[in-house]
Motif scaffolding. Structure first.
Motif, PDB file in Angstrom:
ATOM      1  N   ARG A  28       0.974  -1.021  -0.186  1.00 39.03           N
ATOM      2  CA  ARG A  28       0.100  -0.014  -0.463  1.00 39.03           C
ATOM      3  C   ARG A  28       0.501   1.520  -0.234  1.00 39.03           C
ATOM      4  NH1 ARG A  28      -5.597  -0.864   1.381  1.00 39.03           N
ATOM      5  NH2 ARG A  28      -5.404  -3.136   1.413  1.00 39.03           N
ATOM      6  N   VAL A  29       0.329   2.165  -1.028  1.00 35.85           N
ATOM      7  CA  VAL A  29       1.374   3.162  -1.181  1.00 35.85           C
ATOM      8  C   VAL A  29       0.724   4.758  -1.254  1.00 35.85           C
ATOM      9  CG1 VAL A  29       3.292   4.401  -2.807  1.00 35.85           C
ATOM     10  CG2 VAL A  29       2.614   1.891  -3.190  1.00 35.85           C
ATOM     11  N   PRO A  30       1.857   5.391  -0.349  1.00 35.97           N
ATOM     12  CA  PRO A  30       0.575   6.803  -0.032  1.00 35.97           C
ATOM     13  C   PRO A  30       0.864   7.595  -1.363  1.00 35.97           C
ATOM     14  CG  PRO A  30       3.311   6.377   1.127  1.00 35.97           C
ATOM     15  CD  PRO A  30       2.528   4.819   0.732  1.00 35.97           C
ATOM     16  N   ILE A  31       0.083   7.984  -2.361  1.00 33.84           N
ATOM     17  CA  ILE A  31       0.046   8.749  -3.487  1.00 33.84           C
ATOM     18  C   ILE A  31      -0.168  10.215  -2.224  1.00 33.84           C
ATOM     19  CG2 ILE A  31      -0.288   9.620  -5.292  1.00 33.84           C
ATOM     20  CD1 ILE A  31      -0.876   6.364  -6.056  1.00 33.84           C
ATOM     21  N   LEU A  32       0.414  11.136  -2.493  1.00 30.05           N
ATOM     22  CA  LEU A  32       0.152  12.022  -1.671  1.00 30.05           C
ATOM     23  C   LEU A  32      -0.078  13.860  -2.562  1.00 30.05           C
ATOM     24  CD1 LEU A  32       3.451  13.007   0.079  1.00 30.05           C
ATOM     25  CD2 LEU A  32       1.520  12.285   0.965  1.00 30.05           C
ATOM     26  N   MET A  33      -0.785  14.170  -2.676  1.00 33.06           N
ATOM     27  CA  MET A  33      -1.656  15.305  -3.386  1.00 33.06           C
ATOM     28  C   MET A  33      -1.214  16.145  -3.013  1.00 33.06           C
ATOM     29  SD  MET A  33      -5.488  15.216  -4.983  1.00 33.06           S
ATOM     30  CE  MET A  33      -7.046  15.744  -3.546  1.00 33.06           C
ATOM     31  N   TYR A  34      -0.894  16.913  -3.876  1.00 31.72           N
ATOM     32  CA  TYR A  34      -1.288  18.900  -3.565  1.00 31.72           C
ATOM     33  C   TYR A  34      -1.154  19.392  -4.804  1.00 31.72           C
ATOM     34  CZ  TYR A  34       2.930  17.520  -0.327  1.00 31.72           C
ATOM     35  OH  TYR A  34       3.514  17.361   1.125  1.00 31.72           O
ATOM     36  N   HIS A  35      -1.457  20.977  -4.629  1.00 35.39           N
ATOM     37  CA  HIS A  35      -2.036  21.665  -4.889  1.00 35.39           C
ATOM     38  C   HIS A  35      -0.658  23.310  -5.764  1.00 35.39           C
ATOM     39  CE1 HIS A  35      -5.888  19.261  -5.321  1.00 35.39           C
ATOM     40  NE2 HIS A  35      -6.154  19.669  -5.547  1.00 35.39           N
ATOM     41  N   ALA A  36      -1.568  24.356  -4.911  1.00 28.86           N
ATOM     42  CA  ALA A  36      -0.880  25.298  -4.385  1.00 28.86           C
ATOM     43  C   ALA A  36       0.715  24.684  -3.568  1.00 28.86           C
ATOM     44  CB  ALA A  36      -1.557  26.587  -4.365  1.00 28.86           C
ATOM     45  N   VAL A  37       1.739  25.439  -4.176  1.00 23.55           N
ATOM     46  CA  VAL A  37       3.012  26.209  -2.907  1.00 23.55           C
ATOM     47  C   VAL A  37       2.990  27.552  -3.360  1.00 23.55           C
ATOM     48  CG1 VAL A  37       4.276  25.479  -2.047  1.00 23.55           C
ATOM     49  CG2 VAL A  37       3.812  24.015  -3.481  1.00 23.55           C
ATOM     50  N   ALA A  38       2.269  28.141  -1.627  1.00 19.76           N
ATOM     51  CA  ALA A  38       2.283  29.386  -1.861  1.00 19.76           C
ATOM     52  C   ALA A  38       2.387  29.564  -0.378  1.00 19.76           C
ATOM     53  CB  ALA A  38       1.185  30.035  -2.431  1.00 19.76           C
ATOM     54  N   THR A  39       3.310  31.036  -0.936  1.00 15.44           N
ATOM     55  CA  THR A  39       2.799  32.336   0.699  1.00 15.44           C
ATOM     56  C   THR A  39       2.118  32.529   1.605  1.00 15.44           C
ATOM     57  OG1 THR A  39       5.401  32.005   0.908  1.00 15.44           O
ATOM     58  CG2 THR A  39       4.008  34.220   1.516  1.00 15.44           C
ATOM     59  N   ASP A  40       1.425  33.655  -0.068  1.00 10.50           N
ATOM     60  CA  ASP A  40       0.190  34.513  -0.120  1.00 10.50           C
ATOM     61  C   ASP A  40      -0.699  33.681  -0.853  1.00 10.50           C
ATOM     62  OD1 ASP A  40      -1.952  35.892   0.894  1.00 10.50           O
ATOM     63  OD2 ASP A  40      -0.460  37.559  -0.423  1.00 10.50           O
ATOM     64  N   PRO A  41      -1.330  32.024  -1.087  1.00 10.28           N
ATOM     65  CA  PRO A  41      -2.222  32.606  -1.796  1.00 10.28           C
ATOM     66  C   PRO A  41      -3.454  32.968  -2.208  1.00 10.28           C
ATOM     67  CG  PRO A  41      -2.488  30.424  -0.189  1.00 10.28           C
ATOM     68  CD  PRO A  41      -1.291  31.603   0.044  1.00 10.28           C
ATOM     69  N   ASN A  42      -4.154  32.825  -3.159  1.00 11.11           N
ATOM     70  CA  ASN A  42      -5.729  33.497  -2.881  1.00 11.11           C
ATOM     71  C   ASN A  42      -6.510  32.940  -2.263  1.00 11.11           C
ATOM     72  OD1 ASN A  42      -6.806  31.607  -5.003  1.00 11.11           O
ATOM     73  ND2 ASN A  42      -6.117  33.019  -6.660  1.00 11.11           N
ATOM     74  N   GLU A  43      -7.876  33.594  -1.939  1.00  6.96           N
ATOM     75  CA  GLU A  43      -8.902  32.560  -1.419  1.00  6.96           C
ATOM     76  C   GLU A  43      -9.500  31.425  -1.705  1.00  6.96           C
ATOM     77  OE1 GLU A  43     -10.011  33.216   2.183  1.00  6.96           O
ATOM     78  OE2 GLU A  43      -8.626  34.403   1.333  1.00  6.96           O
ATOM     79  N   ALA A  44      -9.300  31.112  -3.028  1.00  5.20           N
ATOM     80  CA  ALA A  44      -9.759  29.899  -4.078  1.00  5.20           C
ATOM     81  C   ALA A  44      -8.865  29.045  -3.507  1.00  5.20           C
ATOM     82  CB  ALA A  44      -9.917  30.176  -5.272  1.00  5.20           C
ATOM     83  N   THR A  45      -7.852  29.815  -3.480  1.00  3.00           N
ATOM     84  CA  THR A  45      -7.037  28.466  -3.676  1.00  3.00           C
ATOM     85  C   THR A  45      -6.096  27.444  -2.135  1.00  3.00           C
ATOM     86  OG1 THR A  45      -5.013  29.128  -4.434  1.00  3.00           O
ATOM     87  CG2 THR A  45      -5.934  28.144  -5.817  1.00  3.00           C
ATOM     88  N   ARG A  46      -6.449  28.958  -1.143  1.00  4.24           N
ATOM     89  CA  ARG A  46      -6.275  28.534   0.676  1.00  4.24           C
ATOM     90  C   ARG A  46      -5.981  27.771   0.965  1.00  4.24           C
ATOM     91  NH1 ARG A  46      -4.053  32.595   3.331  1.00  4.24           N
ATOM     92  NH2 ARG A  46      -4.524  33.822   1.782  1.00  4.24           N
ATOM     93  N   ALA A  47      -7.667  27.017   0.911  1.00  8.23           N
ATOM     94  CA  ALA A  47      -7.408  25.245   1.943  1.00  8.23           C
ATOM     95  C   ALA A  47      -6.325  24.724   1.673  1.00  8.23           C
ATOM     96  CB  ALA A  47      -8.317  25.199   1.538  1.00  8.23           C
ATOM     97  N   LEU A  48      -6.188  24.417  -0.124  1.00  6.30           N
ATOM     98  CA  LEU A  48      -6.120  22.831  -0.833  1.00  6.30           C
ATOM     99  C   LEU A  48      -4.193  23.800  -1.224  1.00  6.30           C
ATOM    100  CD1 LEU A  48      -8.386  21.646  -2.798  1.00  6.30           C
ATOM    101  CD2 LEU A  48      -7.605  20.710  -0.584  1.00  6.30           C
ATOM    102  N   SER A  49      -3.632  25.148  -0.934  1.00  2.00           N
ATOM    103  CA  SER A  49      -2.070  25.442  -0.765  1.00  2.00           C
ATOM    104  C   SER A  49      -1.594  24.570   0.212  1.00  2.00           C
ATOM    105  CB  SER A  49      -1.992  26.375  -1.165  1.00  2.00           C
ATOM    106  OG  SER A  49      -2.776  27.091   0.166  1.00  2.00           O
ATOM    107  N   VAL A  50      -0.179  24.345   0.204  1.00  6.69           N
ATOM    108  CA  VAL A  50       0.308  24.382   1.533  1.00  6.69           C
ATOM    109  C   VAL A  50       1.903  25.902   1.143  1.00  6.69           C
ATOM    110  CG1 VAL A  50       0.436  21.938   1.648  1.00  6.69           C
ATOM    111  CG2 VAL A  50       2.464  23.238   0.207  1.00  6.69           C
ATOM    112  N   THR A  51       2.623  26.201   2.402  1.00  6.35           N
ATOM    113  CA  THR A  51       3.399  26.760   2.282  1.00  6.35           C
ATOM    114  C   THR A  51       4.600  26.445   1.805  1.00  6.35           C
ATOM    115  OG1 THR A  51       4.749  26.448   5.020  1.00  6.35           O
ATOM    116  CG2 THR A  51       2.175  28.327   4.403  1.00  6.35           C
ATOM    117  N   PRO A  52       6.041  27.113   1.026  1.00  5.30           N
ATOM    118  CA  PRO A  52       6.837  26.431   1.210  1.00  5.30           C
ATOM    119  C   PRO A  52       7.580  26.314   2.021  1.00  5.30           C
ATOM    120  CG  PRO A  52       6.569  28.964  -0.194  1.00  5.30           C
ATOM    121  CD  PRO A  52       5.271  28.421   1.033  1.00  5.30           C
ATOM    122  N   LYS A  53       7.317  26.784   3.080  1.00  6.70           N
ATOM    123  CA  LYS A  53       7.961  26.245   4.414  1.00  6.70           C
ATOM    124  C   LYS A  53       7.839  24.981   4.397  1.00  6.70           C
ATOM    125  CE  LYS A  53       8.941  27.172   9.354  1.00  6.70           C
ATOM    126  NZ  LYS A  53       8.996  26.101   9.620  1.00  6.70           N
ATOM    127  N   ALA A  54       6.655  24.798   4.773  1.00  3.43           N
ATOM    128  CA  ALA A  54       5.686  23.485   5.254  1.00  3.43           C
ATOM    129  C   ALA A  54       6.073  22.657   4.546  1.00  3.43           C
ATOM    130  CB  ALA A  54       4.486  23.368   5.041  1.00  3.43           C
TER     131      ALA A  54
END
Length: 266
Positions: A5-31
């Motif tokens: 069983r293999v973890p397949i990680l799903m990311y979307h945006a990687v951003a310091t200050d994403p807009n509201e449309a992508t915020r919940a599914l973004s991660v910070t560059p540091k994270a």
């Protein structure tokens, strides 16, 4: 390890200050950098989507402690922020692009935030990132007509092939939605494998066109991330998401039935 069983990680945006449309599914560059360091520290071996599917299709053993890092849509931060962190550890990844959202000659204006351009996509490909398809305009593919479905799949594949000089082998369903008709069309378009969401670990028995992924979000803490990668507490973590998904699926099926009846004059 063909039954692993293999973890397949799903990311979307990687951003310091994403807009509201992508915020919940973004991660910070540091994270994101911290998460990649966790994979390295835990001895994880990242694969591309095509690499994982090829092992399972052929029966070849998987590398030790495999994991996949995938990105959907095509946000500019994948090149700006994610690529340096991947390169630091020598990690491959897979990027699924919505061709009508990327900056350039095919841009439909539908992108939710700052998107990649094709020079950046080519740079990612040159750095070892597999480029896969994610449709042309990001519709719910199981809700569209047959003609629209075929257009979304074929046009996406043709644009990627034209821009990169190689045919994409992998696909990810927009919103994670698919049904038998969509999966069959993806296969007939020439994609060798496709990823859903499902928020569970992937395994061979799911079949090459319904492999599950785990969503990494802005509120995913580092301890939770470690548990997700190890396959622990995933059901509890995403219990709310699954309840909402099941409820919405009923609504979507009802809407589609109404449209089908209306189209047939019934």
């Amino acid at each position: 390890m063909t039954d692993a069983r293999v973890p397949i990680l799903m990311y979307h945006a990687v951003a310091t200050d994403p807009n509201e449309a992508t915020r919940a599914l973004s991660v910070t560059p540091k994270a994101f950098a911290e998460q990649m360091a966790v994979l390295a520290d835990r001895g994880r071996t990242p694969l591309t989507t095509a690499g994982l599917a090829a092992c399972w299709r052929s029966g070849r053993p998987l590398p030790d402690r495999p994991v996949l890092v995938t990105f959907d849509d095509g946000y500019e931060g994948v090149h700006r922020h994610a690529l340096p962190a991947l390169a630091e550890h020598g990690f491959p990844a897979t990027l699924f692009v919505t061709t009508g959202w990327l900056r350039g000659p095919y841009d439909t204006g539908g992108g939710l935030d700052t998107m990649l351009d094709w020079d950046q996509v080519r740079a990612l490909a040159s750095a070892g990132v597999e480029i896969g398809g994610h449709s042309h305009s990001h519709p719910q593919l199981d809700q569209v007509s047959e003609a629209t479905l075929r257009f979304e799949l074929i046009h996406c594949k043709e644009i990627i092939s034209d821009q990169l000089g190689s045919v994409p082998a992998s696909f990810a369903y927009p919103y994670g939605y698919s049904d038998r008709r969509v999966r069959q069309a993806v296969r007939e378009t020439g994609y060798a494998q496709a990823l859903a969401v499902g928020n569970g670990l992937a395994h061979r028995a799911q079949g090459p066109y319904a492999l599950r992924r785990v969503t990494v979000r802005r509120d995913t803490g580092i301890d939770q991330f470690e548990r997700m990668v190890e396959g622990r507490a995933i059901a509890r973590t995403f219990a709310g998401d699954r309840a909402l998904t099941k409820g919405y699926a009923v609504v979507r099926r009802a809407r589609r039935a109404v449209r089908t009846l209306a189209g047939s004059g019934g």
